[in-house]
Structures are given as C-alpha cells and as structure tokens.
Design an enzyme around this catalytic site. Sequence first.
Site, PDB file in Angstrom:
ATOM      1  N   SER A  46      37.079  23.456  31.735  1.00 13.54           N
ATOM      2  CA  SER A  46      36.481  22.802  30.556  1.00 13.54           C
ATOM      3  C   SER A  46      37.512  22.600  29.444  1.00 13.54           C
ATOM      4  O   SER A  46      37.543  21.545  28.795  1.00 13.54           O
ATOM      5  CB  SER A  46      35.281  23.590  30.039  1.00 13.54           C
ATOM      6  OG  SER A  46      35.604  24.949  29.860  1.00 13.54           O
TER       7      SER A  46
ATOM      8  N   HIS B 115      32.618  26.857  37.901  1.00 18.00           N
ATOM      9  CA  HIS B 115      32.962  27.175  36.507  1.00 18.00           C
ATOM     10  C   HIS B 115      31.704  27.676  35.789  1.00 18.00           C
ATOM     11  O   HIS B 115      31.276  28.795  36.017  1.00 18.00           O
ATOM     12  CB  HIS B 115      33.577  25.916  35.878  1.00 18.00           C
ATOM     13  CG  HIS B 115      34.270  26.126  34.569  1.00 18.00           C
ATOM     14  ND1 HIS B 115      34.568  27.349  34.051  1.00 18.00           N
ATOM     15  CD2 HIS B 115      34.722  25.234  33.647  1.00 18.00           C
ATOM     16  CE1 HIS B 115      35.177  27.213  32.888  1.00 18.00           C
ATOM     17  NE2 HIS B 115      35.274  25.929  32.607  1.00 18.00           N
TER      18      HIS B 115
ATOM     19  N   ARG C 187      34.936  40.732  28.311  1.00 20.79           N
ATOM     20  CA  ARG C 187      33.720  40.016  27.887  1.00 20.79           C
ATOM     21  C   ARG C 187      32.495  40.571  28.620  1.00 20.79           C
ATOM     22  O   ARG C 187      31.398  40.571  28.087  1.00 20.79           O
ATOM     23  CB  ARG C 187      33.887  38.514  28.164  1.00 20.79           C
ATOM     24  CG  ARG C 187      35.062  37.894  27.411  1.00 20.79           C
ATOM     25  CD  ARG C 187      35.331  36.470  27.840  1.00 20.79           C
ATOM     26  NE  ARG C 187      35.632  36.383  29.272  1.00 20.79           N
ATOM     27  CZ  ARG C 187      35.757  35.240  29.952  1.00 20.79           C
ATOM     28  NH1 ARG C 187      35.587  34.086  29.331  1.00 20.79           N
ATOM     29  NH2 ARG C 187      36.041  35.245  31.233  1.00 20.79           N
TER      30      ARG C 187
ATOM     31  N   HIS D 110      38.335  37.313  39.806  1.00 25.09           N
ATOM     32  CA  HIS D 110      38.819  36.376  38.776  1.00 25.09           C
ATOM     33  C   HIS D 110      40.149  35.775  39.203  1.00 25.09           C
ATOM     34  O   HIS D 110      40.943  36.446  39.865  1.00 25.09           O
ATOM     35  CB  HIS D 110      38.986  37.075  37.422  1.00 25.09           C
ATOM     36  CG  HIS D 110      38.988  36.116  36.276  1.00 25.09           C
ATOM     37  ND1 HIS D 110      40.142  35.534  35.816  1.00 25.09           N
ATOM     38  CD2 HIS D 110      37.979  35.610  35.535  1.00 25.09           C
ATOM     39  CE1 HIS D 110      39.833  34.709  34.822  1.00 25.09           C
ATOM     40  NE2 HIS D 110      38.533  34.732  34.626  1.00 25.09           N
TER      41      HIS D 110
ATOM     42  N   ASP E  41      30.578  36.490  33.851  1.00 25.67           N
ATOM     43  CA  ASP E  41      29.303  35.969  34.356  1.00 25.67           C
ATOM     44  C   ASP E  41      28.425  37.035  34.999  1.00 25.67           C
ATOM     45  O   ASP E  41      27.246  36.786  35.262  1.00 25.67           O
ATOM     46  CB  ASP E  41      29.573  34.867  35.391  1.00 25.67           C
ATOM     47  CG  ASP E  41      30.155  33.631  34.741  1.00 25.67           C
ATOM     48  OD1 ASP E  41      29.758  33.337  33.605  1.00 25.67           O
ATOM     49  OD2 ASP E  41      31.001  32.974  35.366  1.00 25.67           O
TER      50      ASP E  41
HETATM   51  N1  CMX Z   1      33.110  38.148  46.656  1.00 28.33           N
HETATM   52  C1  CMX Z   1      33.627  37.943  47.875  1.00 28.33           C
HETATM   53  N2  CMX Z   1      34.868  37.497  48.119  1.00 28.33           N
HETATM   54  C2  CMX Z   1      35.637  37.298  47.061  1.00 28.33           C
HETATM   55  C3  CMX Z   1      35.195  37.514  45.741  1.00 28.33           C
HETATM   56  C4  CMX Z   1      33.872  37.946  45.561  1.00 28.33           C
HETATM   57  N3  CMX Z   1      33.329  38.130  44.349  1.00 28.33           N
HETATM   58  N4  CMX Z   1      36.194  37.205  44.890  1.00 28.33           N
HETATM   59  C5  CMX Z   1      37.250  36.793  45.639  1.00 28.33           C
HETATM   60  N5  CMX Z   1      36.893  36.850  46.955  1.00 28.33           N
HETATM   61  C6  CMX Z   1      37.689  36.395  48.077  1.00 28.33           C
HETATM   62  C7  CMX Z   1      37.987  34.907  47.939  1.00 28.33           C
HETATM   63  O1  CMX Z   1      36.865  34.132  48.347  1.00 28.33           O
HETATM   64  C8  CMX Z   1      39.207  34.742  48.779  1.00 28.33           C
HETATM   65  O2  CMX Z   1      38.789  34.690  50.118  1.00 28.33           O
HETATM   66  P1  CMX Z   1      39.518  33.713  51.178  1.00 28.33           P
HETATM   67  O3  CMX Z   1      40.918  34.225  51.259  1.00 28.33           O
HETATM   68  O4  CMX Z   1      38.722  33.899  52.404  1.00 28.33           O
HETATM   69  O5  CMX Z   1      39.430  32.318  50.612  1.00 28.33           O
HETATM   70  C9  CMX Z   1      39.935  36.054  48.551  1.00 28.33           C
HETATM   71  O6  CMX Z   1      38.962  36.984  48.061  1.00 28.33           O
HETATM   72  C10 CMX Z   1      41.051  35.932  47.512  1.00 28.33           C
HETATM   73  O7  CMX Z   1      40.513  35.392  46.321  1.00 28.33           O
HETATM   74  P2  CMX Z   1      41.178  35.723  44.903  1.00 28.33           P
HETATM   75  O8  CMX Z   1      42.565  35.181  44.908  1.00 28.33           O
HETATM   76  O9  CMX Z   1      40.969  37.138  44.547  1.00 28.33           O
HETATM   77  O10 CMX Z   1      40.246  34.884  43.926  1.00 28.33           O
HETATM   78  P3  CMX Z   1      40.403  33.361  43.542  1.00 28.33           P
HETATM   79  O11 CMX Z   1      41.349  33.266  42.411  1.00 28.33           O
HETATM   80  O12 CMX Z   1      40.627  32.509  44.731  1.00 28.33           O
HETATM   81  O13 CMX Z   1      38.926  33.035  43.019  1.00 28.33           O
HETATM   82  C11 CMX Z   1      36.893  33.446  41.877  1.00 28.33           C
HETATM   83  C12 CMX Z   1      38.420  33.554  41.829  1.00 28.33           C
HETATM   84  C13 CMX Z   1      36.328  33.846  40.526  1.00 28.33           C
HETATM   85  C14 CMX Z   1      36.464  31.968  42.158  1.00 28.33           C
HETATM   86  C15 CMX Z   1      36.383  34.369  42.983  1.00 28.33           C
HETATM   87  O14 CMX Z   1      36.694  35.697  42.641  1.00 28.33           O
HETATM   88  C16 CMX Z   1      34.892  34.237  43.241  1.00 28.33           C
HETATM   89  O15 CMX Z   1      34.478  33.365  44.006  1.00 28.33           O
HETATM   90  N6  CMX Z   1      34.051  35.094  42.576  1.00 28.33           N
HETATM   91  C17 CMX Z   1      32.629  34.993  42.680  1.00 28.33           C
HETATM   92  C18 CMX Z   1      32.093  33.828  41.862  1.00 28.33           C
HETATM   93  C19 CMX Z   1      32.255  34.067  40.378  1.00 28.33           C
HETATM   94  O16 CMX Z   1      32.007  35.155  39.885  1.00 28.33           O
HETATM   95  N7  CMX Z   1      32.644  33.047  39.623  1.00 28.33           N
HETATM   96  C20 CMX Z   1      32.774  33.159  38.177  1.00 28.33           C
HETATM   97  C21 CMX Z   1      34.199  33.047  37.674  1.00 28.33           C
HETATM   98  C22 CMX Z   1      34.217  33.265  36.189  1.00 28.33           C
HETATM   99  C23 CMX Z   1      35.418  32.687  35.518  1.00 28.33           C
HETATM  100  O17 CMX Z   1      36.245  31.998  36.149  1.00 28.33           O
HETATM  101  O18 CMX Z   1      35.526  32.891  34.297  1.00 28.33           O
END
Ligand code: CMX
Length: 433
Positions: A241, A271, A326, A317, A372
């Site tokens: 955003s 997001h 937060r 994250h 979140d």
């Molecule tokens: N549950 C299960 N698996 C998870 C996870 C979770 N909460 N968080 C990370 N992983 C997994 C990823 O899916 C990734 O798997 P693959 O290698 O199979 O693709 C692996 O762990 C490595 O990921 P990462 O490098 O730790 O995390 P990313 O930077 O790729 O993604 C995020 C970050 C937030 C999208 C991810 O942690 C996630 O999907 N979390 C759950 C959704 C969520 O809470 N979103 C809100 C984000 C809030 C914000 O950005 O401010």
Amino acid sequence: MILYEKLSAQLPAWRERVKKLVKENGDKVIDQVTIGQVYGGMRDIKSLVTDISFVDPATGIKFRGMAIPEVLEKLPKPDGAAIPYVGGLFYLLLIGEIPTKAQAEEVEAEWAKRSAIPAHVFAMLRSMPKDTHPMVLFSQAVLALQSGSKFAKAYHDGVKKDLYWESTLEDALDLTAKLPTIAAFIYQLKYGDGKEPKFDPKLDYGTNFARMLGVKDEKGYAELSRLYFILHSDHESGNVSAHATHLAASALSDAYYAFSAGLNGLAGPLHGLANQECLGWLIDVRDKFGGVPPREDLYKFAWDTLNGGKVIPGYGHAVLRVTDPRFTAQLEFAKARFPEDTLIRLAELVYDVVPAVLKEQGKAKNPAPNVDAISGTLQYYYGVREFDFYTVLFGVGRALGVMPNLVWARALGQPIERPKSLSTAMLEELAKK
Ligand code: CMX
C-alpha cells in the site's frame, strides 16, 4: 498553521543534506541484486528512502526512531484517555518530533475544519450496487474527492517545483480529515441505517469514528480506534500500500489518485485482508471446541491446518524476526480491558502454541505473530463484526503514514520511479557469467 511552519523551517537544511549526499556519493554501491530477488518480488533490495519509519527485523517498527511503547507513552492524550491523539501521531510522522498537547490538538482542529464530504461522494456511494465490496467503495470515494485536489490545481496553474509540497500538505490534511466520515458512511450504507454521518469538531478523530460507527461502548471503541489507526499508519515504504501510493504519486499524480492506488493494493489477500482470515481461524477453533480448547487440541488443530497445505494466518513476516510490537500493543490493550473474553484467551493460547508448531515444521523464518494475529479480535469484541470492513479500517490508518511520506517526497523533489526490466533470456545469460 503549525505543520506548515515547522515543515518549512526544516526544508532548507534537508534539501542541502540530500543534495550533498547525492552529489558526493551518488555512485557508491549500497546493495547487490540477485536473480532470486528479481524473480522474488524485489524482496529486501535497498532501493527506497524514507525518514519517517523503519522496520528493524529484531525489534519491529520504529516511528521517527521510536518504538511503539515509547510512541504510545510519549504522545499526548485526550483528557482521561489511555491512548494518544491520532493528530499527535500525524504530527510526529510529518515533523519528526513529539508534539505538545496543544500541537496535537491543533492537528485535530485542522481535521475538523476540513472534514466535510462533498455531496457527490455520498451520492456516488449510494448509487453503487448493494453487494459492492467496502474496499471498492472506499477507493472510489477517495478518487471522487480528487476534484478538490489543491495540488492538481496548483500544478495546473504553474506552481514552482519547490513549492509542490505546500499544496500536497493541503491535500494530505484534507484527505486524512475526510476518511473517518467516509469509512463510517460505507459502514452505515452496507450494514447500518444508511444515514450520512457528520464529524463533530468537539470530538477527537478516534471518538468521532466511534460515534459515527455507532458502537455501543463509544469510549472503549474510541480508544481502540486511536490505537488501531496509530499502529497501522506506517511500516516503511516497501509494503504494497505504501509503495503503490508512492509509485503513483511519483508521476505527480495527486494525493487522491495516489492513495486510491495504495488502497487497491491494500485490498489484496496477501496484504490488508489477512486480518479477517486470522479472526476466521480463531472463530473456527472456538466453534469446533466450544470455547478455548486444551493445549494439546489446539496443537493438533494447528498441525491439521499446516498438513492441509494452508498457512496459519497472523504468524510469520517478510521482514520481522520477532513478535510484532503492534501485536503486543493490541494484546496488552485487550488484557487490560477484557482479559476474560473467549477470543482473547484463545489468541493468548495460540500465541503460546503456534510459534512452537511453526518451529517444529521448520519452514517459516519467523514463527512469531504479526499485527494481524489479533486486530480483528479486538474489533469483534466491540461489535464491529463485519469482516469485509476490516481492510477499510486499515486504510484509514495507512493514510496517516503514506500522506506524510508523500509531503516529504514532494518537498525533497523525489523523481518519477522507473526501475529497469530484463527478460528471462537476459537473466539466463547473466547467470552464465
Ligand atoms: N504458516 C505456515 N507456513 C508459513 C507461515 C505460516 N504462518 N509463515 C511462513 N510460512 C512458510 C511459507 O509459506 C514458506 O513456505 P514455502 O517455502 O513452502 O513457500 C516458508 O514458510 C518461508 O516463508 P518466510 O520466508 O518465512 O515468509 P515469507 O516472507 O515468504 O511470507 C508471510 C511472509 C507473512 C506472507 C507468511 O509468513 C504468511 O503467509 N503468514 C500467514 C499470513 C499472514 O499472517 N499474513 C499477514 C502478514 C502481515 C504483514 O505483512 O504485515
């Protein structure tokens, strides 16, 4: 106006500082870019600049160098309140200093003066089909306000480049002043009586929002609104955003065009939509077990989610490597006010169990909760239970961060963004070298 005076006093030194830095060091290398990063969403490439906030992977967001607890402690508060004025946060982000109470109140008074919504915005929102998503309405309303852009007018009238920031500041204040009323109207239109709410100049930003939404515990929800807007305001410039707003504005599109672009990115499930998924997951747990389950049952439920190929929402994250401050601020808010609430007790248990499960799985780089993991739960407690509306709340908060950034981008003459593209074949060639 205090914001204008404080900003104009800072600008000559800032412009000199940036000019000198670029002139003397413009060719210094600060980062290397890998093929993985080019194909991986430009993750972590150091290519943006902001002096307003910084996400430290080890401690979380800092607003103007200050961590969340310090900001919440130092910003001035309305009489009898525990959570600061939103106007004080806006002052801090824009000016870089903690304001006095009078200065924070001056920002609040500016907002009150500028809060009126043109009739065509209400009419346009009313004309939309009933099932339109609240984020579509919100983004459209912001665009509909564009006809009032003072920057667009000044640009058309031939204003000099070094004065762009003045009309941008006007737009930033006008826009942020109108967002709570627009958001509350969208809420009333979708889920309430459809009446047009009116900003009360005697009340602060948060209390106005609570009143216009019509929640039962107005005082409690006003506190939560202030906290929520403060926490969701800024998170560096690289998130979707903030970056979408900055990118659109770099073409000298005004604040309305730019923020509408930012909102369209915020609407995505990766997001701003994540908060409703987290609350949904907690409610699934509550409903399956009829309340807060024993630890072992939650442990199994979390593993079932992972084994089902899904992520556990609210955890992990892209940048942070610790519990998001937060999240902590919101959990403390809830524990101080409604510690016995089932979903809060559940959120606490999840905080105890899920990081361990994610560590065992060994994939997530950060097994800790993000913002979140709990924000929807607090809204739910106060009776704001329409999940689709949560991203609109995030949007009101996000404007408080991206608008000061836009004013500074104009003040420092930041140029149009134009990164370079390569083809896959070119990358393959580069890989051979
Ligand atoms: N549950 C299960 N698996 C998870 C996870 C979770 N909460 N968080 C990370 N992983 C997994 C990823 O899916 C990734 O798997 P693959 O290698 O199979 O693709 C692996 O762990 C490595 O990921 P990462 O490098 O730790 O995390 P990313 O930077 O790729 O993604 C995020 C970050 C937030 C999208 C991810 O942690 C996630 O999907 N979390 C759950 C959704 C969520 O809470 N979103 C809100 C984000 C809030 C914000 O950005 O401010």
